[in-house]
Design an enzyme around this catalytic site. Structure first.
Site, PDB file in Angstrom:
ATOM      1  N   ASP A 274       0.774  -1.237   0.056  1.00  0.00           N
ATOM      2  CA  ASP A 274      -0.069  -0.035  -0.033  1.00  0.00           C
ATOM      3  C   ASP A 274       0.910   1.011  -0.151  1.00  0.00           C
ATOM      4  O   ASP A 274       2.135   1.330  -0.249  1.00  0.00           O
ATOM      5  CB  ASP A 274      -0.905  -0.034   1.323  1.00  0.00           C
ATOM      6  N   PHE A 275       0.343   2.228   0.210  1.00  0.00           N
ATOM      7  CA  PHE A 275       1.085   3.833   0.158  1.00  0.00           C
ATOM      8  C   PHE A 275       2.031   3.725   1.039  1.00  0.00           C
ATOM      9  O   PHE A 275       3.052   4.587   0.875  1.00  0.00           O
ATOM     10  CB  PHE A 275       0.117   4.878   0.282  1.00  0.00           C
TER      11      PHE A 275
END
Length: 133
Positions: free
Chosen positions: A11-12
């Site tokens: 994810d980010f």
């Protein structure tokens, strides 16, 4: 089974997105059959004659996320049977990075045909139960 974590798995924040562990564990369950010596195409062709239109479906899953994995980590997905019943198989799974336990799960997989639970065919049940011993 080993899995390397790629950018697309994260994810980010750079850690593995939680849903991707489900993908890793699905591969682990498929690989588990292979490691037990089941040539899936031959086995499933045999079962198809006995129970046309069959499928394995995940009936339930309990999962604990204990520690994060990050890009470039090499993970071990470990799978073993807990119980083999008439129409379902319960498997335990762990995702590890070396000695660190990252994720653990218990998965109940049902055998269905025609949209309904059916008894697991004998040849498949024998193969699954052999791994319990």
């Amino acid at each position: 089974m080993q899995v390397r974590v790629y950018y697309e798995d994260t994810d980010f924040s750079g850690i593995v997105y939680h849903a991707n562990y489900l993908r890793f564990m699905e591969r682990g369950r498929t690989n588990h059959l292979r490691l037990m010596g089941a040539e899936q195409h031959a086995l499933f062709a045999e079962v198809e004659t006995e129970t046309p239109g069959f499928a394995f479906v995940v009936r339930s899953m309990t999962i604990d996320f204990l520690k994060p994995a990050r890009m470039d980590d090499v993970l071990d997905v470990v799978t073993w049977p807990v119980a083999v019943k008439g129409a379902s198989i319960t498997l335990a799974q762990e995702v590890r990075r070396g000695a660190d336990l990252l994720v653990k799960a218990q998965v109940r997989v049902a055998f269905i045909s025609g949209g309904r639970a059916q008894p697991i065919p004998r040849s498949l049940r024998i193969l699954m139960k052999a791994d319990l011993e």
